[in-house]
Design a protein around this motif. Sequence first.
Motif, mmCIF file in Angstrom:
data_model
loop_
_atom_site.group_PDB
_atom_site.id
_atom_site.type_symbol
_atom_site.label_atom_id
_atom_site.label_comp_id
_atom_site.label_asym_id
_atom_site.label_seq_id
_atom_site.Cartn_x
_atom_site.Cartn_y
_atom_site.Cartn_z
ATOM 1 N N ALA A 496 -7.384 2.031 -9.480
ATOM 2 C CA ALA A 496 -7.630 1.672 -8.079
ATOM 3 C C ALA A 496 -6.384 1.064 -7.445
ATOM 4 N N GLU A 497 -5.910 1.740 -6.406
ATOM 5 C CA GLU A 497 -4.861 1.172 -5.554
ATOM 6 C C GLU A 497 -5.559 0.247 -4.559
ATOM 7 N N VAL A 498 -5.313 -1.053 -4.684
ATOM 8 C CA VAL A 498 -5.991 -2.017 -3.808
ATOM 9 C C VAL A 498 -5.017 -2.686 -2.853
ATOM 10 N N GLY A 499 -3.827 -2.086 -2.731
ATOM 11 C CA GLY A 499 -2.825 -2.649 -1.841
ATOM 12 C C GLY A 499 -1.606 -3.166 -2.567
ATOM 13 N N GLN A 500 -1.638 -3.088 -3.909
ATOM 14 C CA GLN A 500 -0.534 -3.671 -4.677
ATOM 15 C C GLN A 500 0.641 -2.719 -4.859
ATOM 16 N N GLY A 501 0.461 -1.422 -4.556
ATOM 17 C CA GLY A 501 1.555 -0.465 -4.658
ATOM 18 C C GLY A 501 1.529 0.380 -5.909
ATOM 19 N N LEU A 502 0.356 0.530 -6.520
ATOM 20 C CA LEU A 502 0.267 1.275 -7.778
ATOM 21 C C LEU A 502 0.616 2.747 -7.607
ATOM 22 N N ILE A 503 0.225 3.345 -6.495
ATOM 23 C CA ILE A 503 0.547 4.759 -6.260
ATOM 24 C C ILE A 503 2.055 4.953 -6.268
ATOM 25 N N THR A 504 2.758 4.035 -5.637
ATOM 26 C CA THR A 504 4.213 4.132 -5.580
ATOM 27 C C THR A 504 4.818 4.041 -6.974
ATOM 28 N N VAL A 505 4.335 3.113 -7.773
ATOM 29 C CA VAL A 505 4.882 2.930 -9.124
ATOM 30 C C VAL A 505 4.601 4.152 -9.993
ATOM 31 N N GLN A 506 3.423 4.740 -9.861
ATOM 32 C CA GLN A 506 3.132 5.949 -10.648
ATOM 33 C C GLN A 506 4.150 7.041 -10.327
ATOM 34 N N ALA A 507 4.436 7.235 -9.053
ATOM 35 C CA ALA A 507 5.409 8.266 -8.678
ATOM 36 C C ALA A 507 6.798 7.915 -9.194
ATOM 37 N N GLN A 508 7.144 6.637 -9.175
ATOM 38 C CA GLN A 508 8.459 6.213 -9.689
ATOM 39 C C GLN A 508 8.588 6.526 -11.176
ATOM 40 N N ILE A 509 7.522 6.277 -11.913
ATOM 41 C CA ILE A 509 7.556 6.564 -13.355
ATOM 42 C C ILE A 509 7.753 8.058 -13.605
ATOM 43 N N ASP A 518 9.511 15.657 -6.267
ATOM 44 C CA ASP A 518 8.246 15.895 -5.568
ATOM 45 C C ASP A 518 7.070 15.495 -6.454
ATOM 46 N N VAL A 519 6.415 14.394 -6.102
ATOM 47 C CA VAL A 519 5.302 13.874 -6.892
ATOM 48 C C VAL A 519 4.107 13.649 -5.976
ATOM 49 N N VAL A 520 2.974 14.161 -6.390
ATOM 50 C CA VAL A 520 1.731 13.955 -5.655
ATOM 51 C C VAL A 520 0.786 13.147 -6.540
ATOM 52 N N VAL A 521 0.283 12.029 -6.014
ATOM 53 C CA VAL A 521 -0.680 11.209 -6.745
ATOM 54 C C VAL A 521 -2.059 11.482 -6.158
ATOM 55 N N HIS A 522 -2.939 12.056 -6.982
ATOM 56 C CA HIS A 522 -4.281 12.409 -6.508
ATOM 57 C C HIS A 522 -5.127 11.160 -6.269
ATOM 58 N N THR A 543 -1.941 1.453 -16.904
ATOM 59 C CA THR A 543 -1.914 2.800 -16.317
ATOM 60 C C THR A 543 -0.482 3.308 -16.228
ATOM 61 N N GLY A 544 0.463 2.421 -15.963
ATOM 62 C CA GLY A 544 1.873 2.824 -16.012
ATOM 63 C C GLY A 544 2.237 3.351 -17.391
ATOM 64 N N ALA A 658 10.597 -19.176 -9.103
ATOM 65 C CA ALA A 658 11.327 -18.399 -10.105
ATOM 66 C C ALA A 658 10.310 -17.795 -11.057
ATOM 67 N N GLN A 659 10.469 -16.518 -11.352
ATOM 68 C CA GLN A 659 9.481 -15.828 -12.196
ATOM 69 C C GLN A 659 10.174 -14.766 -13.029
ATOM 70 N N ASP A 660 9.760 -14.681 -14.276
ATOM 71 C CA ASP A 660 10.229 -13.596 -15.145
ATOM 72 C C ASP A 660 9.266 -12.431 -15.017
ATOM 73 N N VAL A 661 9.767 -11.256 -14.651
ATOM 74 C CA VAL A 661 8.911 -10.085 -14.466
ATOM 75 C C VAL A 661 9.189 -9.011 -15.515
ATOM 76 N N GLY A 662 10.028 -9.328 -16.498
ATOM 77 C CA GLY A 662 10.314 -8.353 -17.550
ATOM 78 C C GLY A 662 11.178 -7.225 -17.056
ATOM 79 N N ARG A 663 10.644 -6.456 -16.147
ATOM 80 C CA ARG A 663 11.362 -5.380 -15.486
ATOM 81 C C ARG A 663 10.806 -5.237 -14.074
ATOM 82 N N ALA A 664 11.668 -5.332 -13.092
ATOM 83 C CA ALA A 664 11.235 -5.161 -11.706
ATOM 84 C C ALA A 664 11.111 -3.666 -11.427
ATOM 85 N N MET A 665 9.915 -3.125 -11.629
ATOM 86 C CA MET A 665 9.711 -1.683 -11.468
ATOM 87 C C MET A 665 10.024 -1.255 -10.036
#
Length: 772
Positions: A496-509, A518-522, A543-544, A658-665
């Motif tokens: 579920a994309e609830v506004g956090q940007g998950l669709i964008t991250v899936q395409a980035q991966i 060209d990536v389409v997220v259904h 999910t990533g 200040a926050q550690d995010v491991g990797r800023a996707m």
Amino acid sequence: MTARSRVQADPGLADGIGTSASRPDGPAKVAGTFVFSSDLWHEHMLWGATVRSPHPRAGIRGIDIAAALRMPGVSAVLTAEDVPGCPTYGLEHADQPVLAFGEVRHQGEPVAIVAADHPETARAAAAAVVVDYEVRRPICDPIAALQPDTEHVHPGGNLVRHVPIRRGDMAAARAAATVVVIGEYEVGMQDQAFLGPESGLAVPAQDGGIDLYVATQWLHVDRDQVARSLGLTPDQVRITLAGVGGAFGAREDLSMQLHASMLALRTGRPVKMVYKRNESFFGHVHRHPARMRYEHGVDADGRIRYVCAKIVLDGGAYTSSSPAVAGNAATLGVGPYEVPNVEIDAYAVFTNNPPCGAMRGFGAVQAAFAYESQLDAIAERLGVDPVELRIRNAVSEGSVMPTGQVIDSPAPVAELLRRVAARPLPPPLGVDPDQRRLPGGVAGSSRGEGIRRGVGYGVGIKNVGFSEGFDDHSTARVRLQAVSGMPSVAVHTAAAEVGQGLITVQAQIVRTELGVADVVVHPADTSIGSAGSTSASRQTYVTGGAVRAACQAVRAEVLARAARLLGLDLTDPSVAAGLELVPGGFVRHPAGRIELAELLGTDAVEHTVQWRHRPTMALEPLTGQGFAHVQYAFAAHRAVVDVDVELGLVRVVELACAQDVGRAMNPDAVLGQIHGGTAQGLGLAVMEEMQIVDGIVRNPSFTDYLIPTILDMPPMSVDILELADPHAPYGLRGVGEAPTISVTPAVVAAIRAATGLALRRVPVRPEHLTGT
């Protein structure tokens, strides 16, 4: 201002991971053309409405629906007798009635539902339903609810879960402690306050099932609960995610899903339901109010020798996520500190207050306010700088948590504190300050005479993903094919994309793994396996991870096909090492190069992968020991506030995080999560609370329930560390919850520093500052 450390770039990749790729839903949301679930429409659809209990506790002697049924335009009025399947549902325990029967256990509990041809007609018919209640005295105090002579909210008693944590030798630690600090703390009930109310559209299907379009966080768990209570098989309930206007945990539990589906199946017509704002306050769970008693023993150097704590969480009328909330409060109850001796008891309790469940940082938020307040009190007793005291006790990689779990990835708590402490402080107000910069702002209620400035710090810890042995997994399907002579990738998950940007991250991966632009997220739906819930800061991780694994399977097949065409022997490692799928859509090898579109022809390469992170384990029931969490997240805040000590007004002048995010996707998305989480924690510190009196909600509106606006958010610096977690995909670490946890105690500490008051309850209200 933003700073980043150890940024790992991916040269040559456009919009891959590590870049701030644009969100596809961004322009529509900014322009106001995005279609949210409340915008859904279907030809010949009806409108649903809900009859809710005005009482927090009452027996139901009878329900008269005759007058409502006689109203023109009304198609159906249903009660508990009309539930075709299991009469109760629930995330972990099915104890919540689809429609109340026998008794109601909280104000706003659904008792009957109506379908009509117009929303106003539906509401008028709901108002015409007559329920004969036998009003009973509600059980509202969670401490009293645990007493043996208190009446039970449910037949099995009022205890939802007790989580004990035992480590070390408490008797010896108490004897050795130089300084003992004891404090009692309270956290009020916070609402998620998402902007898009509960809404959705249920459409009856020809196979006797239902197609449901709804804003939710967890499609498959919704499906299974709906199917069970409708008496259908899971494959007869098909759920598609509709546009979500915020969630923050409130959409993990069902709201209108079952009711709209029941009405649609009864009438044979599509039924839409949209809650009004006041109804939304009754339609979802909230953050657990908490009462906590903490005892810290430290040595002369300020090293924490032991922590003894009792945490009582008011779960309200039904179970929801209370067991997990209690688990987090207990296992994270000492904070990100080295504590060799621990005795914690966390309880989740039934009452007749509104049900509570998941909300950003749950369990950890409540505990953090208490343990961080304790650290400030210890620092004051010892005459030690509060930042230095925290650094002396901070966990690091290799530290052992109270559960016995070893932290096996970076835990830069001391570094986070040093960074926020090193930030320049904002300038003082001066002798003739701008009215807009004063507490109370342009209202002109103060000229600055009674204003005091304070600085405070907070640090928090949060588990990422589902814990305690939960089978936490996600499913992803990735399909690569040539479209109009160009390679194109389609991604399908139920996340579920609830506004956090998950669709964008899936395409980035996908772009990173396959080099295809060209990536389409259904749209997310239940035609594919579960992706789990969009909560616990887990979706980019889980999910990533599934999307990456599916991409890797696709890439392996593509390379195998290319090797065959080029006549390469992939069993020879030196040959295999030279074959690669590179950005731009082609396969390259010293022996030759093949365009992806040419390689694919009319075929497609498709793989579906179910991916799991490493397993966790259940806590040992008597001692709370075990590898309970897959990953920890950390954040620190410094808050600067101005307080008008005469009027009780607070203005947060500046925040540093200040926050550690491991990797800023996606660095911009990471910043957005940190800013958003911080705003929600600021709200808990100084303004957000549902006012509950004898089980009755006194402020179910955005007029009376205050949330921070952009005018309440101060300038904020964010310092992002990227210290990779070796166990996580790309080294990433969940982002969204940790800043919510650390900012609340930081703001309150700053108010304490300004006023000298103890302030052991949040939100801090004006009367707490003025004593009036």
